[in-house]
Design an enzyme around this catalytic site. Sequence first.
Site, PDB file in Angstrom:
ATOM      1  N   GLY A  31      11.547  -7.664  -9.688  1.00 34.33           N
ATOM      2  CA  GLY A  31      12.032  -8.502  -8.880  1.00 34.33           C
ATOM      3  C   GLY A  31      11.739  -8.055  -7.415  1.00 34.33           C
ATOM      4  O   GLY A  31      11.021  -6.960  -7.220  1.00 34.33           O
ATOM      5  N   ALA A  32      12.124  -8.826  -6.325  1.00 34.97           N
ATOM      6  CA  ALA A  32      12.258  -8.397  -5.170  1.00 34.97           C
ATOM      7  C   ALA A  32      10.585  -8.685  -4.634  1.00 34.97           C
ATOM      8  O   ALA A  32      10.013  -7.362  -4.196  1.00 34.97           O
ATOM      9  CB  ALA A  32      12.695  -7.167  -4.454  1.00 34.97           C
ATOM     10  N   GLY A  36       1.928  -6.928  -3.744  1.00 35.68           N
ATOM     11  CA  GLY A  36       1.353  -6.084  -4.742  1.00 35.68           C
ATOM     12  C   GLY A  36       1.741  -6.566  -6.114  1.00 35.68           C
ATOM     13  O   GLY A  36       0.947  -6.674  -6.895  1.00 35.68           O
ATOM     14  N   HIS A  37       3.002  -7.077  -6.402  1.00 40.65           N
ATOM     15  CA  HIS A  37       3.356  -7.893  -7.709  1.00 40.65           C
ATOM     16  C   HIS A  37       2.396  -8.912  -7.887  1.00 40.65           C
ATOM     17  O   HIS A  37       1.713  -9.367  -8.989  1.00 40.65           O
ATOM     18  CB  HIS A  37       4.691  -8.216  -7.625  1.00 40.65           C
ATOM     19  N   GLY A 150       1.008  -1.288 -11.535  1.00 38.83           N
ATOM     20  CA  GLY A 150       0.245  -0.801 -10.065  1.00 38.83           C
ATOM     21  C   GLY A 150       0.115   0.593 -10.378  1.00 38.83           C
ATOM     22  O   GLY A 150       1.090   1.390 -10.719  1.00 38.83           O
ATOM     23  N   GLU A 151      -0.913   1.083  -9.503  1.00 40.58           N
ATOM     24  CA  GLU A 151      -1.274   2.383  -9.575  1.00 40.58           C
ATOM     25  C   GLU A 151      -0.437   3.313  -8.607  1.00 40.58           C
ATOM     26  O   GLU A 151      -0.489   4.616  -8.685  1.00 40.58           O
ATOM     27  CB  GLU A 151      -2.648   2.657  -9.330  1.00 40.58           C
ATOM     28  N   ASP A 153       2.849   3.771  -8.933  1.00 38.63           N
ATOM     29  CA  ASP A 153       3.625   4.443  -9.825  1.00 38.63           C
ATOM     30  C   ASP A 153       2.766   5.278 -10.701  1.00 38.63           C
ATOM     31  O   ASP A 153       2.738   4.773 -11.970  1.00 38.63           O
ATOM     32  CB  ASP A 153       4.545   3.426 -10.494  1.00 38.63           C
ATOM     33  N   SER A 189       9.186  -2.960  -3.216  1.00 33.10           N
ATOM     34  CA  SER A 189      10.211  -3.585  -3.097  1.00 33.10           C
ATOM     35  C   SER A 189      11.147  -2.956  -2.058  1.00 33.10           C
ATOM     36  O   SER A 189      12.039  -3.785  -1.457  1.00 33.10           O
ATOM     37  CB  SER A 189      11.002  -3.804  -4.420  1.00 33.10           C
TER      38      SER A 189
HETATM   39  O1  PAF Z   1       7.639  -0.516 -11.961  1.00 31.25           O
HETATM   40  C1  PAF Z   1       8.444  -1.250 -12.155  1.00 31.25           C
HETATM   41  O2  PAF Z   1       9.158  -2.127 -11.104  1.00 31.25           O
HETATM   42  C2  PAF Z   1       9.628  -0.666 -13.277  1.00 31.25           C
HETATM   43  O3  PAF Z   1       9.603   0.688 -13.485  1.00 31.25           O
HETATM   44  C3  PAF Z   1       9.246  -1.730 -14.384  1.00 31.25           C
HETATM   45  C4  PAF Z   1       7.884  -1.066 -15.024  1.00 31.25           C
HETATM   46  C5  PAF Z   1       9.347  -3.020 -14.289  1.00 31.25           C
HETATM   47  C6  PAF Z   1      10.313  -1.150 -15.769  1.00 31.25           C
HETATM   48  O4  PAF Z   1      11.560  -1.658 -15.287  1.00 31.25           O
END
Ligand code: PAF
Length: 281
Positions: A31-32, A36-37, A150-151, A153, A189
């Site tokens: 969430g938030a 990017g999301h 996303g890259e 992470d 976020s």
């Molecule tokens: O990247 C994130 O936001 C979290 O680590 C994920 C992949 C949603 C798992 O909770």
Amino acid sequence: MQIINSVSALHSIMLEHRSSGKSVGLVPTMGALHEGHLTLVRRSAGENDLTVVSVFVNPTQFNNKADLERYPRNLENDVKLLNEVGCGVVFAPSVADIYSGEELAQPFEFEFGGLDAVMEGRFRPGHFNGVVQIVSKLFRLVQPDRAYFGEKDFQQLAIIRHMTKSLQFDVEIVACPIVREASGLAMSSRNARLTPIQREIAANISKVLFECRTFVPNKSPQELVIWVENQIESIPELRLEYFEIANINTLQTAKSWDEPTVGCIAVFCGEVRLIDVVRCS
Ligand code: PAF
């Protein structure tokens, strides 16, 4: 767009969609939501008949209780944003719907083949066990054809690829490039917790990373690490946790530019922990 709050409701909806032969894309989030999301959701909507977005602040991946409590939550706004980018189902369950008391009490353990021993894994013990625990659950519940990450992470992405292979999930993992603010700051976020001045200061993280690439291959990876450490440490409001130049496949420290490498960084700006990554070679 349907908003689902329980696992049982998700089961019946997914059964319906799957029986009509639709392809399903999953975008797991906490969430938030930010641009990017939304980029991941748009991509999924373009590549699948149905896109499911999970909105779940997963408690088992937080090794710091205060960080979990402070994590920004705004489901109402998330739903509004998702409505405009092609999301078909928002799955926003409660913690009790996802985990039994036993699961919450007992740490989940997964074999990472060494991928968790470096960078984020070194500073956030248990974090990736929690990530694998929730993502594997979501893969079982949704049974997507593709899942989007996303890259930014980068280590998480490598671990999810490893998990997908080792648990034999029939899911294509789609990696999406980092989305940045105009200043270069990687969208996160957590940026919502930065003051306007901190936001400006935090933009130095990506500036340093972009500049460091200009020294490749003249400086060695080891020299470049020292250069980045000095640059970040010269900014009083930033506190470096780590900067590593890692092999993109093994995530182990790179020894030369002959390997494909990324530079991965974690920095505190005030209380807010930020990460970023750039491709180096
Ligand atoms: O990247 C994130 O936001 C979290 O680590 C994920 C992949 C949603 C798992 O909770």
